[in-house]
Motif scaffolding. Structure first.
Motif, PDB file in Angstrom:
ATOM      1  N   VAL A  77      24.734  27.092 -42.167  1.00 22.75           N
ATOM      2  CA  VAL A  77      23.871  25.934 -42.444  1.00 22.75           C
ATOM      3  C   VAL A  77      22.405  26.360 -42.461  1.00 22.75           C
ATOM      4  O   VAL A  77      21.629  25.945 -43.339  1.00 22.75           O
ATOM      5  CB  VAL A  77      24.108  24.825 -41.401  1.00 22.75           C
ATOM      6  CG1 VAL A  77      23.078  23.705 -41.563  1.00 22.75           C
ATOM      7  CG2 VAL A  77      25.519  24.262 -41.527  1.00 22.75           C
ATOM      8  N   LEU A  78      22.005  27.197 -41.514  1.00 21.35           N
ATOM      9  CA  LEU A  78      20.626  27.676 -41.468  1.00 21.35           C
ATOM     10  C   LEU A  78      20.277  28.448 -42.739  1.00 21.35           C
ATOM     11  O   LEU A  78      19.175  28.314 -43.287  1.00 21.35           O
ATOM     12  CB  LEU A  78      20.436  28.552 -40.228  1.00 21.35           C
ATOM     13  CG  LEU A  78      18.998  28.798 -39.753  1.00 21.35           C
ATOM     14  CD1 LEU A  78      18.330  27.497 -39.360  1.00 21.35           C
ATOM     15  CD2 LEU A  78      18.998  29.762 -38.566  1.00 21.35           C
ATOM     16  N   HIS A  79      21.219  29.240 -43.234  1.00 19.77           N
ATOM     17  CA  HIS A  79      21.031  29.983 -44.487  1.00 19.77           C
ATOM     18  C   HIS A  79      20.769  29.022 -45.645  1.00 19.77           C
ATOM     19  O   HIS A  79      19.834  29.215 -46.436  1.00 19.77           O
ATOM     20  CB  HIS A  79      22.283  30.829 -44.753  1.00 19.77           C
ATOM     21  CG  HIS A  79      22.300  31.489 -46.103  1.00 19.77           C
ATOM     22  ND1 HIS A  79      22.000  32.819 -46.277  1.00 19.77           N
ATOM     23  CD2 HIS A  79      22.610  31.007 -47.343  1.00 19.77           C
ATOM     24  CE1 HIS A  79      22.107  33.128 -47.566  1.00 19.77           C
ATOM     25  NE2 HIS A  79      22.488  32.045 -48.231  1.00 19.77           N
ATOM     26  N   GLU A  80      21.585  27.997 -45.769  1.00 23.98           N
ATOM     27  CA  GLU A  80      21.422  27.051 -46.879  1.00 23.98           C
ATOM     28  C   GLU A  80      20.125  26.257 -46.754  1.00 23.98           C
ATOM     29  O   GLU A  80      19.491  25.919 -47.759  1.00 23.98           O
ATOM     30  CB  GLU A  80      22.627  26.114 -46.964  1.00 23.98           C
ATOM     31  CG  GLU A  80      23.948  26.815 -47.237  1.00 23.98           C
ATOM     32  CD  GLU A  80      23.925  27.681 -48.489  1.00 23.98           C
ATOM     33  OE1 GLU A  80      23.149  27.380 -49.436  1.00 23.98           O
ATOM     34  OE2 GLU A  80      24.665  28.680 -48.544  1.00 23.98           O
ATOM     35  N   LEU A  81      19.706  25.954 -45.532  1.00 21.91           N
ATOM     36  CA  LEU A  81      18.417  25.299 -45.344  1.00 21.91           C
ATOM     37  C   LEU A  81      17.280  26.201 -45.816  1.00 21.91           C
ATOM     38  O   LEU A  81      16.272  25.721 -46.346  1.00 21.91           O
ATOM     39  CB  LEU A  81      18.218  24.915 -43.872  1.00 21.91           C
ATOM     40  CG  LEU A  81      19.050  23.738 -43.363  1.00 21.91           C
ATOM     41  CD1 LEU A  81      18.858  23.563 -41.864  1.00 21.91           C
ATOM     42  CD2 LEU A  81      18.679  22.453 -44.101  1.00 21.91           C
ATOM     43  N   GLY A  82      17.439  27.510 -45.625  1.00 22.75           N
ATOM     44  CA  GLY A  82      16.439  28.448 -46.125  1.00 22.75           C
ATOM     45  C   GLY A  82      16.264  28.322 -47.633  1.00 22.75           C
ATOM     46  O   GLY A  82      15.136  28.318 -48.148  1.00 22.75           O
TER      47      GLY A  82
ATOM     48  N   GLY B 206      19.115  39.267 -41.599  1.00 26.91           N
ATOM     49  CA  GLY B 206      20.395  39.160 -42.272  1.00 26.91           C
ATOM     50  C   GLY B 206      20.754  37.720 -42.593  1.00 26.91           C
ATOM     51  O   GLY B 206      21.694  37.458 -43.340  1.00 26.91           O
ATOM     52  N   LEU B 207      19.979  36.774 -42.043  1.00 30.77           N
ATOM     53  CA  LEU B 207      20.208  35.356 -42.324  1.00 30.77           C
ATOM     54  C   LEU B 207      20.191  35.071 -43.824  1.00 30.77           C
ATOM     55  O   LEU B 207      20.969  34.243 -44.309  1.00 30.77           O
ATOM     56  CB  LEU B 207      19.134  34.508 -41.628  1.00 30.77           C
ATOM     57  CG  LEU B 207      19.199  33.006 -41.890  1.00 30.77           C
ATOM     58  CD1 LEU B 207      20.446  32.407 -41.259  1.00 30.77           C
ATOM     59  CD2 LEU B 207      17.943  32.313 -41.395  1.00 30.77           C
TER      60      LEU B 207
ATOM     61  N   PRO C 285      15.456  32.414 -37.895  1.00 28.79           N
ATOM     62  CA  PRO C 285      15.047  33.397 -38.900  1.00 28.79           C
ATOM     63  C   PRO C 285      14.240  34.525 -38.282  1.00 28.79           C
ATOM     64  O   PRO C 285      13.558  34.346 -37.272  1.00 28.79           O
ATOM     65  CB  PRO C 285      14.193  32.575 -39.875  1.00 28.79           C
ATOM     66  CG  PRO C 285      13.731  31.401 -39.078  1.00 28.79           C
ATOM     67  CD  PRO C 285      14.819  31.106 -38.111  1.00 28.79           C
ATOM     68  N   GLY C 286      14.311  35.699 -38.917  1.00 27.58           N
ATOM     69  CA  GLY C 286      13.540  36.847 -38.472  1.00 27.58           C
ATOM     70  C   GLY C 286      12.171  36.885 -39.131  1.00 27.58           C
ATOM     71  O   GLY C 286      11.800  35.989 -39.903  1.00 27.58           O
TER      72      GLY C 286
END
Length: 237
Positions: free
Chosen positions: A60-65, A170-171, A185-186
Protein backbone atom coordinates in the motif's frame (compact mmCIF):
# COMPACT_ATOMS: atom_id res chain seq x y z
CA UNK A 1 -3.57 25.64 -12.39
CA UNK A 2 -2.28 29.01 -11.13
CA UNK A 3 0.13 27.66 -8.50
CA UNK A 4 1.74 25.06 -10.78
CA UNK A 5 5.56 25.37 -10.55
CA UNK A 6 5.95 24.52 -14.26
CA UNK A 7 3.43 25.27 -16.98
CA UNK A 8 2.12 22.64 -19.41
CA UNK A 9 3.05 19.77 -17.08
CA UNK A 10 0.66 17.34 -15.40
CA UNK A 11 0.73 17.12 -11.58
CA UNK A 12 -0.96 14.32 -9.63
CA UNK A 13 -4.24 15.41 -8.07
CA UNK A 14 -3.02 15.23 -4.46
CA UNK A 15 0.04 17.36 -5.25
CA UNK A 16 -1.97 19.85 -7.31
CA UNK A 17 -4.31 20.30 -4.33
CA UNK A 18 -1.36 20.83 -1.98
CA UNK A 19 0.32 23.37 -4.27
CA UNK A 20 -2.87 25.32 -4.96
CA UNK A 21 -4.32 25.16 -1.45
CA UNK A 22 -7.62 24.10 -2.99
CA UNK A 23 -9.50 20.89 -3.77
CA UNK A 24 -9.15 20.96 -7.55
CA UNK A 25 -10.52 17.45 -7.93
CA UNK A 26 -13.89 18.09 -6.33
CA UNK A 27 -15.58 14.94 -5.04
CA UNK A 28 -13.25 12.63 -6.99
CA UNK A 29 -10.55 10.72 -5.10
CA UNK A 30 -7.03 12.11 -5.29
CA UNK A 31 -5.44 8.64 -5.18
CA UNK A 32 -7.08 5.35 -6.17
CA UNK A 33 -5.56 1.91 -5.73
CA UNK A 34 -6.98 -1.62 -5.77
CA UNK A 35 -5.69 -4.65 -3.87
CA UNK A 36 -6.72 -8.28 -4.32
CA UNK A 37 -8.71 -9.43 -1.30
CA UNK A 38 -8.72 -13.00 -2.63
CA UNK A 39 -4.92 -13.25 -2.46
CA UNK A 40 -4.03 -15.79 0.24
CA UNK A 41 -0.44 -14.70 0.90
CA UNK A 42 -1.00 -11.26 2.45
CA UNK A 43 0.52 -10.38 5.80
CA UNK A 44 -1.74 -7.86 7.55
CA UNK A 45 0.66 -6.97 10.33
CA UNK A 46 1.62 -5.42 12.57
CA UNK A 47 5.33 -6.05 12.48
CA UNK A 48 7.55 -7.63 9.82
CA UNK A 49 5.98 -10.13 7.45
CA UNK A 50 6.87 -13.74 8.22
CA UNK A 51 8.58 -15.95 5.68
CA UNK A 52 6.33 -16.82 2.75
CA UNK A 53 3.96 -13.85 3.02
CA UNK A 54 3.80 -10.46 1.30
CA UNK A 55 3.43 -7.41 3.52
CA UNK A 56 0.25 -5.53 2.61
CA UNK A 57 1.39 -2.37 4.43
CA UNK A 58 4.50 -2.19 2.24
CA UNK A 59 2.49 -2.73 -0.95
CA UNK A 60 0.00 0.00 0.00
CA UNK A 61 2.83 2.40 0.85
CA UNK A 62 4.39 1.67 -2.57
CA UNK A 63 1.15 2.50 -4.39
CA UNK A 64 0.74 5.69 -2.37
CA UNK A 65 4.20 6.68 -3.59
CA UNK A 66 2.93 6.47 -7.16
CA UNK A 67 -0.18 8.44 -6.20
CA UNK A 68 1.98 11.19 -4.73
CA UNK A 69 3.77 11.58 -8.05
CA UNK A 70 6.45 8.93 -8.43
CA UNK A 71 5.16 7.93 -11.84
CA UNK A 72 6.12 9.04 -15.34
CA UNK A 73 4.27 9.47 -18.60
CA UNK A 74 6.97 8.22 -20.98
CA UNK A 75 6.42 4.82 -22.56
CA UNK A 76 7.34 2.51 -25.41
CA UNK A 77 4.58 1.25 -27.68
CA UNK A 78 5.21 -0.94 -30.74
CA UNK A 79 8.88 0.02 -30.85
CA UNK A 80 8.37 3.81 -30.59
CA UNK A 81 8.78 6.14 -27.62
CA UNK A 82 6.11 8.58 -26.49
CA UNK A 83 5.70 11.38 -23.94
CA UNK A 84 2.27 10.84 -22.43
CA UNK A 85 -0.55 9.40 -24.49
CA UNK A 86 -3.43 9.45 -21.98
CA UNK A 87 -3.33 12.16 -20.74
CA UNK A 88 -1.14 13.77 -23.38
CA UNK A 89 1.96 15.51 -22.10
CA UNK A 90 4.70 15.19 -19.51
CA UNK A 91 4.27 14.58 -15.77
CA UNK A 92 6.25 16.43 -13.09
CA UNK A 93 8.26 13.21 -12.63
CA UNK A 94 9.45 13.37 -16.26
CA UNK A 95 11.18 16.71 -15.65
CA UNK A 96 13.78 14.82 -13.60
CA UNK A 97 14.74 11.95 -15.92
CA UNK A 98 17.79 11.97 -18.16
CA UNK A 99 20.38 9.83 -19.89
CA UNK A 100 23.70 9.02 -18.15
CA UNK A 101 25.25 11.89 -20.13
CA UNK A 102 22.74 14.40 -18.79
CA UNK A 103 20.34 14.73 -21.73
CA UNK A 104 16.71 15.19 -20.67
CA UNK A 105 14.34 12.60 -22.09
CA UNK A 106 12.02 15.54 -22.85
CA UNK A 107 14.57 16.98 -25.29
CA UNK A 108 12.49 16.76 -28.46
CA UNK A 109 15.53 17.51 -30.60
CA UNK A 110 17.29 14.38 -29.41
CA UNK A 111 14.23 12.29 -28.67
CA UNK A 112 11.31 13.25 -30.93
CA UNK A 113 7.79 12.18 -30.03
CA UNK A 114 6.92 8.78 -31.48
CA UNK A 115 10.54 7.97 -32.36
CA UNK A 116 12.85 4.97 -32.24
CA UNK A 117 15.43 7.22 -30.55
CA UNK A 118 13.15 7.81 -27.57
CA UNK A 119 12.22 4.12 -27.44
CA UNK A 120 15.90 3.16 -27.39
CA UNK A 121 16.63 5.66 -24.59
CA UNK A 122 13.75 4.20 -22.57
CA UNK A 123 15.28 0.74 -22.80
CA UNK A 124 18.77 1.79 -21.71
CA UNK A 125 20.12 3.46 -18.56
CA UNK A 126 17.97 6.34 -17.30
CA UNK A 127 18.65 8.30 -14.14
CA UNK A 128 16.44 10.40 -11.88
CA UNK A 129 18.01 13.74 -10.99
CA UNK A 130 16.94 16.56 -8.70
CA UNK A 131 17.94 18.72 -5.77
CA UNK A 132 16.19 16.45 -3.27
CA UNK A 133 17.85 13.27 -4.46
CA UNK A 134 21.23 14.98 -4.76
CA UNK A 135 20.99 16.32 -1.22
CA UNK A 136 19.85 12.94 0.10
CA UNK A 137 22.49 10.74 -1.54
CA UNK A 138 24.91 13.06 -3.34
CA UNK A 139 23.89 12.44 -6.94
CA UNK A 140 21.40 10.90 -9.35
CA UNK A 141 19.86 7.42 -9.04
CA UNK A 142 19.13 4.71 -11.65
CA UNK A 143 15.62 3.73 -12.68
CA UNK A 144 14.42 0.27 -13.67
CA UNK A 145 14.91 0.21 -17.45
CA UNK A 146 14.86 -3.35 -18.86
CA UNK A 147 14.96 -4.28 -22.52
CA UNK A 148 12.38 -5.05 -23.72
CA UNK A 149 10.16 -2.39 -22.14
CA UNK A 150 7.84 -3.66 -19.37
CA UNK A 151 4.56 -1.76 -19.24
CA UNK A 152 3.81 -0.79 -15.65
CA UNK A 153 7.31 -1.71 -14.49
CA UNK A 154 9.82 0.24 -16.56
CA UNK A 155 10.75 3.86 -15.82
CA UNK A 156 8.40 4.61 -12.90
CA UNK A 157 10.43 2.51 -10.43
CA UNK A 158 13.92 2.52 -8.98
CA UNK A 159 16.38 -0.06 -10.27
CA UNK A 160 16.13 -3.30 -8.32
CA UNK A 161 19.88 -4.01 -8.21
CA UNK A 162 21.12 -1.06 -6.07
CA UNK A 163 17.86 -0.89 -4.10
CA UNK A 164 17.31 -4.56 -3.36
CA UNK A 165 14.97 -6.18 -0.87
CA UNK A 166 15.81 -5.15 2.65
CA UNK A 167 16.93 -1.62 1.77
CA UNK A 168 14.62 1.31 2.70
CA UNK A 169 14.50 2.60 -0.87
CA UNK A 170 13.49 -0.84 -2.06
CA UNK A 171 10.00 0.52 -1.39
CA UNK A 172 9.80 1.95 -4.94
CA UNK A 173 11.39 -0.87 -6.93
CA UNK A 174 9.10 -2.87 -9.24
CA UNK A 175 9.21 -6.09 -7.19
CA UNK A 176 8.56 -7.05 -3.58
CA UNK A 177 10.03 -10.18 -2.02
CA UNK A 178 8.20 -12.46 0.37
CA UNK A 179 8.69 -11.24 3.95
CA UNK A 180 10.07 -7.88 2.71
CA UNK A 181 8.72 -5.20 5.03
CA UNK A 182 9.32 -1.46 4.67
CA UNK A 183 7.59 0.78 7.17
CA UNK A 184 8.69 4.16 5.77
CA UNK A 185 10.39 5.58 2.67
CA UNK A 186 14.16 5.88 2.55
CA UNK A 187 16.24 8.96 1.68
CA UNK A 188 16.14 8.43 -2.11
CA UNK A 189 12.35 8.06 -2.18
CA UNK A 190 11.97 11.10 0.09
CA UNK A 191 14.27 13.09 -2.19
CA UNK A 192 12.24 12.09 -5.24
CA UNK A 193 9.03 13.13 -3.48
CA UNK A 194 10.56 16.55 -2.85
CA UNK A 195 11.74 16.82 -6.46
CA UNK A 196 8.30 16.20 -7.97
CA UNK A 197 6.95 19.10 -5.91
CA UNK A 198 6.15 18.18 -2.31
CA UNK A 199 7.34 20.05 0.78
CA UNK A 200 8.82 17.44 3.09
CA UNK A 201 7.93 16.99 6.75
CA UNK A 202 8.46 14.43 9.48
CA UNK A 203 10.93 11.62 8.86
CA UNK A 204 11.43 12.55 5.19
CA UNK A 205 12.50 16.06 6.17
CA UNK A 206 15.01 14.52 8.60
CA UNK A 207 16.44 12.20 5.93
CA UNK A 208 16.79 14.81 3.18
CA UNK A 209 17.27 18.04 5.14
CA UNK A 210 16.09 21.53 4.28
CA UNK A 211 16.22 22.32 0.57
CA UNK A 212 17.24 25.82 -0.55
CA UNK A 213 14.33 27.92 -1.72
CA UNK A 214 13.98 28.55 -5.43
CA UNK A 215 12.64 31.67 -7.10
CA UNK A 216 9.38 30.80 -8.81
CA UNK A 217 8.94 34.13 -10.64
CA UNK A 218 11.42 36.71 -11.88
CA UNK A 219 10.59 40.28 -12.84
CA UNK A 220 12.91 41.94 -15.36
CA UNK A 221 12.97 45.76 -15.35
CA UNK A 222 14.97 47.81 -17.86
CA UNK A 223 17.11 50.36 -16.01
CA UNK A 224 19.50 51.38 -18.75
CA UNK A 225 19.05 53.47 -21.89
CA UNK A 226 16.13 52.72 -24.20
CA UNK A 227 16.54 52.53 -27.12
CA UNK A 228 20.16 51.36 -27.06
CA UNK A 229 22.75 50.30 -29.61
CA UNK A 230 25.46 48.71 -27.46
CA UNK A 231 24.53 47.73 -23.93
CA UNK A 232 21.72 48.36 -21.49
CA UNK A 233 20.96 47.35 -17.90
CA UNK A 234 18.30 44.84 -16.82
CA UNK A 235 17.42 44.51 -13.14
CA UNK A 236 16.05 41.15 -11.95
CA UNK A 237 13.73 41.05 -8.92
Amino acid sequence: FPAAPTRDVWYPAALADALSGDDLNGDAADIEASFNSDFDDWHFGPGPAPSGLYDLYTVVLHELGHGLGLIGSLEVDDGLGYVGKDPEGAFSYDLHTQTPTGVSLLDSGRFPEGSVALADALQEEVRFVGRGVAQAVGGSVPLYMPRPWVQGGSYSHLDEEPFAAGTPDGLMTPFIARSETIAEPGPVVCGMIADVGWTLAGRCAELVGALPQTVSRVTATRRGPNPFTGTTTIELE
